[in-house]
Design a protein around this motif. Sequence first.
Motif, short mmCIF file in Angstrom:
data_model
loop_
_atom_site.label_atom_id
_atom_site.label_comp_id
_atom_site.label_asym_id
_atom_site.label_seq_id
_atom_site.Cartn_x
_atom_site.Cartn_y
_atom_site.Cartn_z
N PHE A 190 0.84 -1.20 0.00
CA PHE A 190 0.00 0.00 0.00
C PHE A 190 0.87 1.24 0.00
O PHE A 190 2.06 1.19 0.31
N ASN A 191 0.23 2.33 -0.38
CA ASN A 191 0.94 3.60 -0.47
C ASN A 191 0.66 4.42 0.79
O ASN A 191 -0.48 4.81 1.04
N LEU A 192 1.71 4.66 1.59
CA LEU A 192 1.58 5.52 2.77
C LEU A 192 1.94 6.92 2.28
O LEU A 192 3.09 7.32 2.28
N CYS A 193 0.89 7.65 1.85
CA CYS A 193 1.14 8.84 1.05
C CYS A 193 1.57 10.07 1.85
O CYS A 193 2.02 11.05 1.26
N GLY A 194 1.46 10.02 3.19
CA GLY A 194 1.93 11.18 3.95
C GLY A 194 1.90 10.95 5.44
O GLY A 194 1.13 10.10 5.93
N HIS A 195 2.71 11.72 6.17
CA HIS A 195 2.70 11.60 7.64
C HIS A 195 1.60 12.48 8.22
O HIS A 195 1.08 13.38 7.56
N GLY A 196 1.25 12.20 9.47
CA GLY A 196 0.13 12.88 10.11
C GLY A 196 0.54 14.01 11.04
O GLY A 196 -0.27 14.46 11.86
N HIS A 197 1.78 14.51 10.90
CA HIS A 197 2.26 15.51 11.87
C HIS A 197 1.49 16.82 11.79
O HIS A 197 1.56 17.63 12.72
N PHE A 198 0.78 17.05 10.69
CA PHE A 198 -0.05 18.25 10.58
C PHE A 198 -1.48 18.00 11.02
O PHE A 198 -2.32 18.90 10.97
N ASP A 199 -1.79 16.78 11.38
CA ASP A 199 -3.18 16.39 11.57
C ASP A 199 -3.47 15.95 12.99
O ASP A 199 -4.36 15.14 13.23
N MET A 200 -2.72 16.50 13.95
CA MET A 200 -2.88 16.03 15.32
C MET A 200 -4.23 16.40 15.89
O MET A 200 -4.76 15.68 16.75
N GLN A 201 -4.84 17.49 15.41
CA GLN A 201 -6.18 17.84 15.92
C GLN A 201 -7.17 16.72 15.59
O GLN A 201 -8.02 16.37 16.41
N ALA A 202 -7.03 16.14 14.41
CA ALA A 202 -7.91 15.04 14.04
C ALA A 202 -7.70 13.84 14.98
O ALA A 202 -8.66 13.20 15.40
N TYR A 203 -6.42 13.58 15.32
CA TYR A 203 -6.16 12.48 16.25
C TYR A 203 -6.69 12.80 17.65
O TYR A 203 -7.20 11.92 18.35
N ILE A 204 -6.55 14.07 18.06
CA ILE A 204 -7.10 14.47 19.37
C ILE A 204 -8.61 14.24 19.37
O ILE A 204 -9.16 13.66 20.30
N ASP A 205 -9.28 14.69 18.31
CA ASP A 205 -10.74 14.53 18.23
C ASP A 205 -11.11 13.05 18.21
O ASP A 205 -12.07 12.63 18.85
#
Lengths: 453, 453
Positions: free
Chosen positions: A410-425
């Motif tokens: 699979f293609n891991l197309c990007g890291h989530g370091h900009f998306d921590m609010q989504a992980y918090i939610d």
Amino acid sequence: MDSVKYLLNENQLPTAWYNIQADLPQPLPAVLHPGTQQPVTFEDMRPLFADALLEQEFSTERWIPIPDPVRDIYRQWRPTPLYRARRLEKALDTPAKIYYKYEGLSPAGSHKPNTAFPQAYYNAQQGVKRLTTETGAGQWGSSLAIAGVMFNLEILVYMVKVSYQQKPYRRALMEAYNARVVASPSTETAAGRQILAQSPDSSGSLGIAISEAVEVAAQAEDTKYTLGSVLNHVLLHQTVIGLEAIAQFDLAQDYPDIIVGCTGGGSNFAGIAFPFMQHTFSGDKTIEFIAVEPVSCPTLTQGKYAYDFGDTAQMTPLIKMHTLGHSFVPPGIHAGGLRYHGMGPLVSHLVNLDYVKPLAYDQLDCFAAGLTFAKAEGILPAPEANHAVQGAIAQALRCKAEGVSKTILFNLCGHGHFDMQAYIDYQAGKLQTSEYSPEEVAMALAGLPSVNH
Amino acid sequence: MDSVKYLLNENQLPTAWYNIQADLPQPLPAVLHPGTQQPVTFEDMRPLFADALLEQEFSTERWIPIPDPVRDIYRQWRPTPLYRARRLEKALDTPAKIYYKYEGLSPAGSHKPNTAFPQAYYNAQQGVKRLTTETGAGQWGSSLAIAGVMFNLEILVYMVKVSYQQKPYRRALMEAYNARVVASPSTETAAGRQILAQSPDSSGSLGIAISEAVEVAAQAEDTKYTLGSVLNHVLLHQTVIGLEAIAQFDLAQDYPDIIVGCTGGGSNFAGIAFPFMQHTFSGDKTIEFIAVEPVSCPTLTQGKYAYDFGDTAQMTPLIKMHTLGHSFVPPGIHAGGLRYHGMGPLVSHLVNLDYVKPLAYDQLDCFAAGLTFAKAEGILPAPEANHAVQGAIAQALRCKAEGVSKTILFNLCGHGHFDMQAYIDYQAGKLQTSEYSPEEVAMALAGLPSVNH
């Protein structure tokens, strides 16, 4: 046994992109002029796109050379690694082998610079001064901002309003590279003003933002429009991903049975899948290709394969693609990169020909999958990429249930370091399942243009 | 001419760390027991640290083998690239050659996993169940969280309160990897309660957070303490950076005249500098080593080289180091990783012996330098790393003024994707210069313990 990395030497960086149009079992349906309903021509599109990019858009040459200045920039982070995720396999207790290609090492943290740099390069070569574009999650906008500042181009980004509000950090990243970022719908364009007149509280959509960016480019001599997905030349540029992966599977002395990517407009999926699909077309190999989309924007799984506008204000040509209708505004889920009403025509065509199987997953399952992956492999994926992770994990668990060992890529197309609010939610239980009813989809589809093709 | 990347093959990943203690022109002053003022022994420290790490702390062996399981994990993102920053050179119009080693490709986005993984590994080998630590910016805490989840260790992080409040995303990242994160000072420890009784509004400091983490580890049988910088074994693990860089300069057929790193506790600076310093000790080469710190925490430039506690509550042994006094609480500048009152004793010793020249820069200049770098090279640095960028740019401009071409190497220790709020504040003109007056420093230094060494 630990996870394994397969690296290429720099001299194995591809010298040409793979153009799947050369090998399609049936040619791609033409893009139509909305007025005449005749196929659009190179000349029709010249006001919007650099000539070299239009040539690629229409080309049926199998290999398109990558210009040396683009390869020089690709080299900053490419070739990217291919990993065998042994720790994830162990965590899932699956007989399947799971590989992932990691595109999060680029300066923007995603696969988008693979096309941002060539687009900026060709436009700069042609003497263009300014590029307009739209962005959802901000991955594309920040990639174009980086490419723009390096090639001395002004960048004007229409950012979907919900992302503009949810992702101030993505906006700040674009601004750090000198881009001007405008929340869309805006009052700066006729298209934006029209939407705001109808829906003053519109949270925006990629379709609306495209209308605004296209309008500005069409009106200014020194300005061209750029797109981060959907179009043939964009998907073409992403094929460096799959071309590298083929060489890396040679190193691993293995070959994928299943290839999984997430799809918004189709570019990262196409990037990993198309170079392998050549082997399937030729009959050398058989691969199951799986395109994963969110249930909240189920373009491939619930949309219609039909001619539709690429934007909300009906300014683009008519494209034969899977669509939820150009007026469809998906809910503001965090995977902003997967919120487009349409789909890349090449991906749609291959779904229609049964070469690609689409599956839709709930974002809650995708976040859970992303955290499972992070705890096993260390890398926290972007919410978009979590859809590919979930798709791969589902296949690995299917293998476990069936007691078969398959090789999954699979293609891991990007890291989530900009998306921590989504992980918090997500961790706080604040994210909702946002599935569409067939009635809602039917209503959006009722607005499709009538076309005689 | 574009920027150039120098890559190593995986089999060039170092097999041993370089221990500078084997080559010091004068031995490192002993760490003292605060009660007896006698050198601390291995046995004194065993309650806090894994045996293997303590052996490294005291070792004077030149090469310490890297265990295979650690090398297997290093391979996930190492060897990291060395770049020749030709686009930056051009932007500065300098005759200097600028190289940077990029450590932002690790799963945490910084150099900290270089030591987090070996620390987790040795503790897991010894049967430890839980690790405590402190974190400032969160770079170290997130790295230990990743290493912990992979080695099946519980992780408890005391996060400096100002960072806990300013950086919810770093906290979320640690929690995504199952770590428990507590704002420090907390009510969970006697040290924390004591601080809060004196200063209920304390914004915390690394010194306070260390007191809390040490207290918990000292009291629990199955728990050890870990540190992300300062200590000899931590700096040792970071030498993979410089060892790789030496091999990469061979590839480039070049050699640095000047090496620049930013210093909080000294680990990333030591990582890039120490392996090269061996050549300076042996007289083979002469390199100018520059340690850059923020003017708001001017440990090396305004502190005293003296015995002091590593923590605020005076629970640690006495360490001979540059210090601003263990009660010093620096202002909440965004470069949270550079806010420690002390300094790694090895770095302090080498400053004292004139092998390392410390320089302090204002964070506003550092942000400006970081943006200049980003626009030229594409990568947006972390605020800490901006100090190294500023140090390197200052040297490049010195070369320009003097009309000399020197080869400058700096360590780009992490990306800034978690630090966009700092960039937003900087771009909005909200960041302040926060320089210390000599009186304030003198007051903090008045609290140094009296030691007969």
